[in-house]
Design a protein around this motif. Sequence first.
Motif, PDB file in Angstrom:
ATOM      1  N   MET A  17     -20.913 -23.661  12.302  1.00  0.00           N
ATOM      2  CA  MET A  17     -21.736 -24.870  12.301  1.00  0.00           C
ATOM      3  C   MET A  17     -20.924 -26.140  12.541  1.00  0.00           C
ATOM      4  O   MET A  17     -20.734 -26.969  11.642  1.00  0.00           O
ATOM      5  CB  MET A  17     -22.549 -24.955  11.015  1.00  0.00           C
ATOM      6  CG  MET A  17     -23.590 -23.867  10.979  1.00  0.00           C
ATOM      7  SD  MET A  17     -24.191 -23.611   9.348  1.00  0.00           S
ATOM      8  CE  MET A  17     -24.264 -21.850   9.275  1.00  0.00           C
ATOM      9  N   ASP A  34     -16.470 -24.321   7.271  1.00  0.00           N
ATOM     10  CA  ASP A  34     -17.468 -23.259   7.041  1.00  0.00           C
ATOM     11  C   ASP A  34     -16.941 -21.855   7.304  1.00  0.00           C
ATOM     12  O   ASP A  34     -17.722 -20.906   7.387  1.00  0.00           O
ATOM     13  CB  ASP A  34     -18.712 -23.530   7.891  1.00  0.00           C
ATOM     14  CG  ASP A  34     -19.592 -24.589   7.243  1.00  0.00           C
ATOM     15  OD1 ASP A  34     -19.523 -24.732   6.007  1.00  0.00           O
ATOM     16  OD2 ASP A  34     -20.327 -25.279   7.959  1.00  0.00           O
ATOM     17  N   ASP A  36     -15.945 -19.051   5.861  1.00  0.00           N
ATOM     18  CA  ASP A  36     -15.930 -18.454   4.521  1.00  0.00           C
ATOM     19  C   ASP A  36     -16.478 -17.025   4.610  1.00  0.00           C
ATOM     20  O   ASP A  36     -16.676 -16.499   5.714  1.00  0.00           O
ATOM     21  CB  ASP A  36     -16.746 -19.306   3.547  1.00  0.00           C
ATOM     22  CG  ASP A  36     -18.172 -19.540   4.044  1.00  0.00           C
ATOM     23  OD1 ASP A  36     -18.613 -18.847   4.989  1.00  0.00           O
ATOM     24  OD2 ASP A  36     -18.849 -20.414   3.484  1.00  0.00           O
ATOM     25  N   SER A  37     -16.734 -16.420   3.458  1.00  0.00           N
ATOM     26  CA  SER A  37     -17.155 -15.007   3.482  1.00  0.00           C
ATOM     27  C   SER A  37     -18.517 -14.847   4.173  1.00  0.00           C
ATOM     28  O   SER A  37     -18.801 -13.814   4.773  1.00  0.00           O
ATOM     29  CB  SER A  37     -17.183 -14.431   2.071  1.00  0.00           C
ATOM     30  OG  SER A  37     -18.100 -15.130   1.279  1.00  0.00           O
ATOM     31  N   LEU A  38     -19.334 -15.887   4.100  1.00  0.00           N
ATOM     32  CA  LEU A  38     -20.626 -15.822   4.798  1.00  0.00           C
ATOM     33  C   LEU A  38     -20.407 -15.875   6.312  1.00  0.00           C
ATOM     34  O   LEU A  38     -21.099 -15.186   7.081  1.00  0.00           O
ATOM     35  CB  LEU A  38     -21.512 -16.990   4.347  1.00  0.00           C
ATOM     36  CG  LEU A  38     -22.979 -16.876   4.709  1.00  0.00           C
ATOM     37  CD1 LEU A  38     -23.630 -15.695   4.018  1.00  0.00           C
ATOM     38  CD2 LEU A  38     -23.712 -18.157   4.352  1.00  0.00           C
ATOM     39  N   TYR A  40     -17.823 -14.648   7.792  1.00  0.00           N
ATOM     40  CA  TYR A  40     -17.373 -13.287   8.132  1.00  0.00           C
ATOM     41  C   TYR A  40     -18.585 -12.422   8.484  1.00  0.00           C
ATOM     42  O   TYR A  40     -18.592 -11.688   9.466  1.00  0.00           O
ATOM     43  CB  TYR A  40     -16.678 -12.636   6.932  1.00  0.00           C
ATOM     44  CG  TYR A  40     -15.234 -13.003   6.690  1.00  0.00           C
ATOM     45  CD1 TYR A  40     -14.639 -14.084   7.326  1.00  0.00           C
ATOM     46  CD2 TYR A  40     -14.471 -12.243   5.803  1.00  0.00           C
ATOM     47  CE1 TYR A  40     -13.309 -14.397   7.072  1.00  0.00           C
ATOM     48  CE2 TYR A  40     -13.151 -12.543   5.552  1.00  0.00           C
ATOM     49  CZ  TYR A  40     -12.571 -13.628   6.184  1.00  0.00           C
ATOM     50  OH  TYR A  40     -11.260 -13.926   5.921  1.00  0.00           O
ATOM     51  N   ILE A  41     -19.595 -12.517   7.612  1.00  0.00           N
ATOM     52  CA  ILE A  41     -20.783 -11.675   7.785  1.00  0.00           C
ATOM     53  C   ILE A  41     -21.561 -12.104   9.037  1.00  0.00           C
ATOM     54  O   ILE A  41     -21.989 -11.276   9.827  1.00  0.00           O
ATOM     55  CB  ILE A  41     -21.640 -11.711   6.506  1.00  0.00           C
ATOM     56  CG1 ILE A  41     -20.911 -10.934   5.399  1.00  0.00           C
ATOM     57  CG2 ILE A  41     -23.018 -11.124   6.741  1.00  0.00           C
ATOM     58  CD1 ILE A  41     -21.484 -11.109   4.017  1.00  0.00           C
ATOM     59  N   SER A  42     -21.682 -13.419   9.235  1.00  0.00           N
ATOM     60  CA  SER A  42     -22.381 -13.912  10.424  1.00  0.00           C
ATOM     61  C   SER A  42     -21.637 -13.483  11.689  1.00  0.00           C
ATOM     62  O   SER A  42     -22.259 -13.136  12.692  1.00  0.00           O
ATOM     63  CB  SER A  42     -22.468 -15.437  10.409  1.00  0.00           C
ATOM     64  OG  SER A  42     -23.035 -15.886   9.215  1.00  0.00           O
ATOM     65  N   ASN A  44     -19.727 -10.801  12.057  1.00  0.00           N
ATOM     66  CA  ASN A  44     -19.963  -9.372  12.279  1.00  0.00           C
ATOM     67  C   ASN A  44     -21.371  -9.116  12.813  1.00  0.00           C
ATOM     68  O   ASN A  44     -21.564  -8.251  13.666  1.00  0.00           O
ATOM     69  CB  ASN A  44     -19.737  -8.590  10.986  1.00  0.00           C
ATOM     70  CG  ASN A  44     -18.318  -8.045  10.915  1.00  0.00           C
ATOM     71  OD1 ASN A  44     -17.624  -7.993  11.924  1.00  0.00           O
ATOM     72  ND2 ASN A  44     -17.891  -7.643   9.739  1.00  0.00           N
ATOM     73  N   ALA A  57     -13.036  -5.616   6.808  1.00  0.00           N
ATOM     74  CA  ALA A  57     -12.637  -6.747   5.965  1.00  0.00           C
ATOM     75  C   ALA A  57     -11.161  -7.101   6.209  1.00  0.00           C
ATOM     76  O   ALA A  57     -10.788  -8.268   6.229  1.00  0.00           O
ATOM     77  CB  ALA A  57     -12.873  -6.421   4.499  1.00  0.00           C
ATOM     78  N   LEU A  60     -10.834  -8.922   9.510  1.00  0.00           N
ATOM     79  CA  LEU A  60     -11.341 -10.291   9.343  1.00  0.00           C
ATOM     80  C   LEU A  60     -10.294 -11.172   8.659  1.00  0.00           C
ATOM     81  O   LEU A  60     -10.048 -12.297   9.068  1.00  0.00           O
ATOM     82  CB  LEU A  60     -12.636 -10.282   8.524  1.00  0.00           C
ATOM     83  CG  LEU A  60     -13.869  -9.732   9.236  1.00  0.00           C
ATOM     84  CD1 LEU A  60     -14.951  -9.369   8.220  1.00  0.00           C
ATOM     85  CD2 LEU A  60     -14.425 -10.744  10.228  1.00  0.00           C
TER      86      LEU A  60
ATOM     87  N   PHE B 205     -11.200 -17.443  -0.996  1.00  0.00           N
ATOM     88  CA  PHE B 205     -12.310 -18.382  -0.777  1.00  0.00           C
ATOM     89  C   PHE B 205     -12.560 -19.266  -1.997  1.00  0.00           C
ATOM     90  O   PHE B 205     -13.566 -19.963  -2.071  1.00  0.00           O
ATOM     91  CB  PHE B 205     -13.590 -17.611  -0.425  1.00  0.00           C
ATOM     92  CG  PHE B 205     -13.439 -16.778   0.815  1.00  0.00           C
ATOM     93  CD1 PHE B 205     -13.331 -17.385   2.055  1.00  0.00           C
ATOM     94  CD2 PHE B 205     -13.384 -15.402   0.728  1.00  0.00           C
ATOM     95  CE1 PHE B 205     -13.169 -16.631   3.199  1.00  0.00           C
ATOM     96  CE2 PHE B 205     -13.224 -14.632   1.877  1.00  0.00           C
ATOM     97  CZ  PHE B 205     -13.113 -15.247   3.118  1.00  0.00           C
ATOM     98  N   GLU B 220     -17.638  -5.811   4.084  1.00  0.00           N
ATOM     99  CA  GLU B 220     -17.646  -4.338   4.136  1.00  0.00           C
ATOM    100  C   GLU B 220     -19.031  -3.787   3.785  1.00  0.00           C
ATOM    101  O   GLU B 220     -19.490  -2.811   4.375  1.00  0.00           O
ATOM    102  CB  GLU B 220     -16.581  -3.742   3.202  1.00  0.00           C
ATOM    103  CG  GLU B 220     -15.158  -3.883   3.716  1.00  0.00           C
ATOM    104  CD  GLU B 220     -14.875  -3.109   5.011  1.00  0.00           C
ATOM    105  OE1 GLU B 220     -15.640  -2.190   5.361  1.00  0.00           O
ATOM    106  OE2 GLU B 220     -13.885  -3.446   5.685  1.00  0.00           O
ATOM    107  N   PHE B 222     -21.829  -5.301   4.278  1.00  0.00           N
ATOM    108  CA  PHE B 222     -22.669  -5.595   5.439  1.00  0.00           C
ATOM    109  C   PHE B 222     -22.451  -4.537   6.527  1.00  0.00           C
ATOM    110  O   PHE B 222     -23.416  -4.000   7.093  1.00  0.00           O
ATOM    111  CB  PHE B 222     -22.327  -6.996   5.961  1.00  0.00           C
ATOM    112  CG  PHE B 222     -23.244  -7.476   7.055  1.00  0.00           C
ATOM    113  CD1 PHE B 222     -24.545  -7.853   6.771  1.00  0.00           C
ATOM    114  CD2 PHE B 222     -22.793  -7.575   8.365  1.00  0.00           C
ATOM    115  CE1 PHE B 222     -25.392  -8.307   7.778  1.00  0.00           C
ATOM    116  CE2 PHE B 222     -23.634  -8.036   9.372  1.00  0.00           C
ATOM    117  CZ  PHE B 222     -24.934  -8.403   9.079  1.00  0.00           C
ATOM    118  N   TYR B 258     -30.473 -12.837   4.764  1.00  0.00           N
ATOM    119  CA  TYR B 258     -29.651 -12.706   5.959  1.00  0.00           C
ATOM    120  C   TYR B 258     -29.530 -11.239   6.370  1.00  0.00           C
ATOM    121  O   TYR B 258     -29.748 -10.878   7.520  1.00  0.00           O
ATOM    122  CB  TYR B 258     -28.263 -13.316   5.715  1.00  0.00           C
ATOM    123  CG  TYR B 258     -27.497 -13.430   7.003  1.00  0.00           C
ATOM    124  CD1 TYR B 258     -27.720 -14.501   7.858  1.00  0.00           C
ATOM    125  CD2 TYR B 258     -26.599 -12.445   7.380  1.00  0.00           C
ATOM    126  CE1 TYR B 258     -27.054 -14.590   9.063  1.00  0.00           C
ATOM    127  CE2 TYR B 258     -25.927 -12.534   8.582  1.00  0.00           C
ATOM    128  CZ  TYR B 258     -26.154 -13.598   9.420  1.00  0.00           C
ATOM    129  OH  TYR B 258     -25.507 -13.675  10.620  1.00  0.00           O
TER     130      TYR B 258
END
Lengths: 77, 328
Positions: A17, A34, A36-38, A40-42, A44, A57, A60, B205, B220, B222, B258
């Motif tokens: 973002m 931004d 962060d761990s979120l 990472y998920i976005s 992937n 992980a 990443l 984090f 992981e 996810f 999400y």
Amino acid sequence: MMTVEKFKEVFESDIVMIDPGFVDTDTVLQELSDWDSLAYISLNACLDENYGFTLTANELAELSVFGDIVKHINKHL
Amino acid sequence: MVTIKSIEYYLPEHVEVNDRNDKLTTKIGIFEKRIAKADEYASDLAIAAANQLFEKNDIKREDIDFLLYCTQSPDYYLPTTACVLQNRLSLPTSIGALDINLGCSGYVYGLSLAKGLIESGQANNVLFITADTYSKFIHPKDRSVKPLFGDGATATLLTAAPGPFGLKSFVFGTDGSGSNNLIVPAGGLRNPLSEANLKEETDAFGNIRSNSNLYMNGPEIFNFTLNEVPASINKLLEKEGCNLEDFDFFIFHQANQYMLEYLRKKLKIDSNKFSIQFGDCGNTVSSTIPIALKRELENGKIKKGDKVMLVGFGVGYSWAAASLTWNE
């Protein structure tokens, strides 16, 4: 398949973002607020949807600059 | 066929709010969670849900002949919490009772066990309770789990009924290689509570936790979900000899917005046929599917004769999918 240029746009708008055109190959990911761990998920989710792979992980955590993500993508193009 | 006769759920009174201006809140779609008080335990929530089942429905305690209790927040190492619940719920001493230690996949596994008990003639009326208080494992400064999980309990009565309605096919999956990715590392026998295990550490984090807290490796989890959920759904469709379009409604474990939206789009499921029921209660572990099922029945999204798919997945890793035709 999504071009790397298009991926960069999605990365900027949906994953970290940030303003369009901000990110280049040498952008240090940790310096993006931004990243962060979120994110990472976005990331992937985006890789899975557009290139059919995801990063572990560990992979990443090892990403340093934006170009490192592109290297992973190029392996799957 | 074995059918779900009724479902009730109980959420603790205390409300914890996620900041609506935080972009994390929007992404996970969880605005409030209900959190158990310091002296309120999963078994207390279980009792409340089960009592509601007896009070609101025409069900007598003496008709229950088996109690299944799914929790990862037991009262003690031993005895089995289900045995404690038999007494606290004034159920007959002639019942069978056991605990199931599973998380987000637990509801589907419990349904399968109840079906087996009833179809094999070993029980007629199974009371299946789910309850968890993950909040007690969560460090208040761990943003990777705190905004997600809420406490809650559900009670389901399963019984045999004539006709074509009820629980049909099940498929299962287990992969213990992922056990470290969603775990409370300390507090069991292998790694007992100690000064070292209570030492708080800050991750990359800025999240704080000790080994006695819940840890989740989000990326992981996810990836596991992306791989295993679509595969298990395909296995279920193959077993049933039908297509995804033959299902009228889908209830997945209500992890977060999400993840569920991503799975829904990947699987090409219509949003009108897909349950999203966690905005006011969060991820309540094994209780998410029955809470969503109850709510979708109440709001008329699931009707008599509808073909419904339930999919549970998470800690273990453990996952399972089931199909059922709604009875009433």
